[in-house]
Design an enzyme around this catalytic site. Sequence first.
Site, mmCIF file in Angstrom:
data_model
loop_
_atom_site.group_PDB
_atom_site.id
_atom_site.type_symbol
_atom_site.label_atom_id
_atom_site.label_comp_id
_atom_site.label_asym_id
_atom_site.label_seq_id
_atom_site.Cartn_x
_atom_site.Cartn_y
_atom_site.Cartn_z
ATOM 1 N N LYS A 19 0.842 -1.205 0.000
ATOM 2 C CA LYS A 19 0.000 0.000 0.000
ATOM 3 C C LYS A 19 0.873 1.248 0.000
ATOM 4 O O LYS A 19 2.000 1.245 0.492
ATOM 5 C CB LYS A 19 -0.963 0.031 1.189
ATOM 6 C CG LYS A 19 -0.328 0.106 2.591
ATOM 7 C CD LYS A 19 0.057 1.501 3.061
ATOM 8 C CE LYS A 19 0.809 1.474 4.391
ATOM 9 N NZ LYS A 19 1.671 2.619 4.625
ATOM 10 N N VAL A 111 11.321 -4.493 2.725
ATOM 11 C CA VAL A 111 11.132 -4.728 4.165
ATOM 12 C C VAL A 111 11.320 -3.403 4.909
ATOM 13 O O VAL A 111 12.237 -2.639 4.603
ATOM 14 C CB VAL A 111 12.163 -5.779 4.651
ATOM 15 C CG1 VAL A 111 12.056 -5.992 6.163
ATOM 16 C CG2 VAL A 111 11.971 -7.093 3.899
ATOM 17 N N GLY A 113 9.690 -0.664 4.785
ATOM 18 C CA GLY A 113 9.753 0.387 3.767
ATOM 19 C C GLY A 113 8.624 1.409 3.826
ATOM 20 O O GLY A 113 8.611 2.353 3.052
ATOM 21 N N ALA A 116 3.777 -1.376 4.035
ATOM 22 C CA ALA A 116 2.950 -2.402 4.701
ATOM 23 C C ALA A 116 3.206 -3.804 4.170
ATOM 24 O O ALA A 116 2.282 -4.613 4.045
ATOM 25 C CB ALA A 116 1.458 -2.045 4.628
ATOM 26 N N SER A 119 2.316 -6.391 6.759
ATOM 27 C CA SER A 119 0.853 -6.479 6.850
ATOM 28 C C SER A 119 0.293 -7.254 5.658
ATOM 29 O O SER A 119 -0.662 -8.027 5.810
ATOM 30 C CB SER A 119 0.244 -5.071 6.876
ATOM 31 O OG SER A 119 0.735 -4.348 7.984
ATOM 32 N N ASP A 152 -2.484 -1.766 9.840
ATOM 33 C CA ASP A 152 -2.613 -1.778 8.377
ATOM 34 C C ASP A 152 -3.111 -3.120 7.831
ATOM 35 O O ASP A 152 -3.310 -3.246 6.617
ATOM 36 C CB ASP A 152 -1.244 -1.497 7.722
ATOM 37 C CG ASP A 152 -0.754 -0.082 7.968
ATOM 38 O OD1 ASP A 152 -1.566 0.790 8.332
ATOM 39 O OD2 ASP A 152 0.461 0.150 7.774
#
Length: 316
Positions: A19, A111, A113, A116, A119, A152
């Site tokens: 996302k 990772v 970042g 998400a 998530s 998230d």
Amino acid sequence: MGKGNVWGVTSVSWRVPAKVNLSLAIGPGRDDGYHDLATVFHAISLSDVITAEPSSAQSPAITMTAAHDGVDVGAVPTDASNLAVRAASALAARLGRAPAVALHIDKAIPVAGGLAGGSADAAGALLACNDLWRAGLTTAELCDVAADLGSDVPFAVTGGTAVGTGRGEILHPLEVAGDLSWVVVSAARGLSTPAVYRRLDEMRIAGSAPAPRGPLEPPPDLVTALAAGDLEAVATALENDMEAAALELAPELSGVLAAGRFAGASAGLVSGSGPTCVFLTPSAAAADEVAAALEHDGYAGRVMTATGPRTPQRVA
Ligand code: C5P
């Protein structure tokens, strides 16, 4: 459908998007350690593939591969603290069954970042185990389980474009006319989400970041522009309260943002808590051009193109 034999499905795979936050307004810190927020989540085609297979072990096992060079899967824990493992365990507990599953994640989302990725993996584990175990939970029921795993994770289950309120777990889907084309620039090192929230609080106390704005709601101009497919107006309305804090913790991102705008992006901003920078471009062809220019500049992370909105898809 899933890979199977005459006895039934033996493995299930879901592709789950990363996302970006098209807007992110952060309120003051709450007593429970979270912040109320109002965001517009937008799921993009950059995605991880999560596979679930039956296992005779009593707890979920997990393996990971990097879908591209530069995805640091070594930085993700593979023990019981892994968010996808916790997701499988939470779903099993909800169903009253043993969490016997072997998970595999083919990871393309950077990772730590601000995209998400963790998530997305948790959402993929929920979606894949729901199918593997033939549990039949609805999306709303999976979102209930997801909300306990992370703010998230419910959006990662639904994808698309949605307003998120509360700590991000209360969702209202939004209409978007047409696709948005993105350039995504990952960074060489990740940022810790709680550390960026802490820095924003400190900056607000010191007066070096604006105080929380009035009612926490997404910019009305953004919602209207998305529904109309008005890219220029979407570009103008993009905003992120966390950007100032992310730029303090990773000052090199200012150069990335300037370079993307110079290369022809309509707008650029830090994604969520960063450090990934995302650039909205007028078309997929324009995204390729901006990406080529940024690659030529030689930023330490990876330069990718993506489109949104996307939703999780079962792929096997
Ligand atoms: O919900 P999640 O586990 O992803 O949140 C990680 C951390 O980020 C929280 O422990 C909190 O420090 C911070 N956070 C926050 N407000 C939110 C979401 C996350 O302060 N709305």
